[in-house]
Design an enzyme around this catalytic site. Structure first.
Site, PDB file in Angstrom:
ATOM      1  N   ASP A 181      45.849  30.269   8.732  1.00 11.21           N
ATOM      2  CA  ASP A 181      45.555  30.861   7.431  1.00 11.21           C
ATOM      3  C   ASP A 181      44.543  31.995   7.561  1.00 11.21           C
ATOM      4  OD1 ASP A 181      45.800  31.086   4.705  1.00 11.21           O
ATOM      5  OD2 ASP A 181      45.464  28.964   4.303  1.00 11.21           O
ATOM      6  N   ASP A 242      50.546  32.367  -2.878  1.00  9.28           N
ATOM      7  CA  ASP A 242      51.035  30.995  -2.764  1.00  9.28           C
ATOM      8  C   ASP A 242      52.085  30.672  -3.829  1.00  9.28           C
ATOM      9  OD1 ASP A 242      49.004  30.960  -0.962  1.00  9.28           O
ATOM     10  OD2 ASP A 242      47.956  29.248  -1.833  1.00  9.28           O
TER      11      ASP A 242
END
Ligand code: GLA
Length: 452
Positions: A181, A242
């Protein structure tokens, strides 16, 4: 930031700069080796030759660490063991879903005395090696999550300053995929360097570890990401925000992808894929038609198929859709070309993806959110200039239901009724080269993979 931390981060940065200088010197050699080996500048670890398929906890289970209050849905070793059991027993593995992936919130709040990462001891009492062994015993693979920065997005210790150690730790545990990430980085250059360094560190372990990056997503507001570079270092990469469990979210991702397709689609291919984020099919937010739209477009977009849902409790329709071998075969097509939106006509979008064997897959999406099913008509010669239908072609509807639509010629008019927010997915294959066998080939392609 305290002074000791500042000094520590400066010396880490210095170490990184030195490492980076070393890599810069090595880079031309690396590029030559990669280019000679593959003919394209993609990450040459031999992995993700077709888009990765598996399960990833984030969208459905988030950072639920309260195992006392909610033992069934919290992030602990049981969750992944149960998913692995079901993936092996209920047909998921057979159609290609092979990675069981942990997302954020698995870590303890500190590293151990040797600076190695450790899982939360209460929630992962057996340790990661045992969990990996368990997942492997089911014929599946284990994915794990870390972050390029000082902390993960949820605030657990990040990999910054420890890329080599963490890569080695993952390899020692038997991890098969790393989702890396992009939160809490010091600055963009250090972040990019970090993504590269982790790629090289994984490679150095000698273990096959699929490398899934979020690299470019955070760069968009500042500068266009360098996709040549990204593809050189990552097996797949997120481009956008997301996903959540809603049609609004799915359509925003679809629109973003279509609006940037000329930049991102040509980069995709065996070894490196654009990742529009998880499949949320089987949860609460998408209607039956919207689930089909997500599945069909993720197939057209050659996207990794990472489901985030509760396989212990999934309805039969969602399961059948996620396990649809024809759709999966389109997603996994060996030609490895990402499809694109080719036209917008009234409420309809037409998406096209070239397939191995001279055929094409088409998705007709009805973007209307009101009214009844609408008729979409198209003449065959306007489908990719009729390339798949020079003499005759076989048209097969894949979604919403499998149906041979007959043999056609260039001037045939195809008609489909498409529900609001739904999609019709169909294929067109040249008939002269044995089109019915081509459709079967789609199926056997998947069968072959699942027998490996
Ligand atoms: C970011 C990522 C998500 C998930 C969370 C975890 O938001 O984009 O996919 O991994 O972090 O904290």
């Amino acid at each position: 930031m305290r002074k000791t931390e500042w000094l520590q981060s400066q010396s880490q940065m210095q170490r990184q700069r030195e490492m980076a200088r070393g890599y810069v010197l090595l880079l031309p050699l690396l590029i030559v080796v990669l280019t000679l080996a593959t003919g394209v500048s993609s990450l040459d670890n031999g992995l993700a030759v077709t888009p990765t398929m598996g399960w990833l906890h984030w969208e459905r289970f988030l950072c639920n660490v309260d195992c006392e209050e909610d033992p069934h849905n919290c992030i602990n070793e049981q969750l992944y063991m149960q998913m692995a059991d079901i993936m092996a027993a209920e047909g998921w593995k057979d159609v290609g879903y092979s990675y069981v992936c942990i997302d954020d919130c698995w870590l303890a709040s500190t590293r151990d005395a040797n600076h190695r990462l450790q899982p939360d001891p209460k929630r992962f009492p057996s340790g990661m090696k045992k969990l990996a062994d368990y997942v492997h015993s089911k014929g599946l693979k284990l994915g794990i999550y870390q972050d390029v920065g000082t902390y993960t997005c949820a605030g657990y210790p990040g990999s910054y300053g420890y890329y080599e150690l963490d890569a080695q730790t993952f390899a020692d545990w038997g991890v098969d995929l790393l989702k890396f990430d992009g939160c809490n980085f010091i600055n963009l250059d250090i972040m990019i360097e970090g993504y590269k360094n982790m790629s090289l560190a994984l490679n150095k372990t000698g273990r096959d570890i699929v490398y899934s990056c979020e690299w470019p997503f955070y760069l968009w507001p500042f500068k266009e990401p360098n996709y040549t570079d990204i593809k050189k270092y990552c097996n797949h990469w997120r481009n956008y925000g997301d996903i959540d469990d809603s049609w609004g979210s799915v359509k925003t991702i679809i629109d973003w992808t279509a609006n940037h397709q000329s930049l991102i689609a040509p980069v995709a291919g065996p070894g490196g894929w654009n990742d529009p984020d998880m499949l949320v099919i089987g949860n609460f937010g998408l209607s039956r038609d919207q689930q089909m739209t997500q599945m069909a477009l993720w197939a057209i977009m050659a996207a990794p198929l990472l489901m985030s849902n509760d396989l212990r409790n999934i309805d039969a329709d969602s399961k059948a859709l996620l396990q649809n071998r024809y759709v999966i075969a389109i997603n996994q097509d060996p030609l490895g070309v990402q499809g694109q939106r080719v036209s917008k006509l009234r409420n309809f979008e037409l998406w096209s993806r070239p397939l191995a064997g001279g055929g094409f897959a088409y998705a007709v999406v009805n973007r209307a959110e009101i009214g009844s099913p609408q008729k979409f008509s198209i003449v065959v010669f306007s489908l990719d200039s009729g390339k798949a239908c020079q003499k005759e072609c076989l048209v097969t509807q894949i979604l919403p239901a499998f149906r041979f639509q007959g043999i056609h010629v260039l001037t045939s008019v195809l008609e489909f009724w498409v529900n609001p927010t739904g999609t019709v997915l169909f294929t067109v294959f040249p008939h002269s080269t044995g089109s019915s066998r081509k459709v079967e080939a789609l199926r056997s392609n998947v069968d072959r993979r699942s027998n490996l």
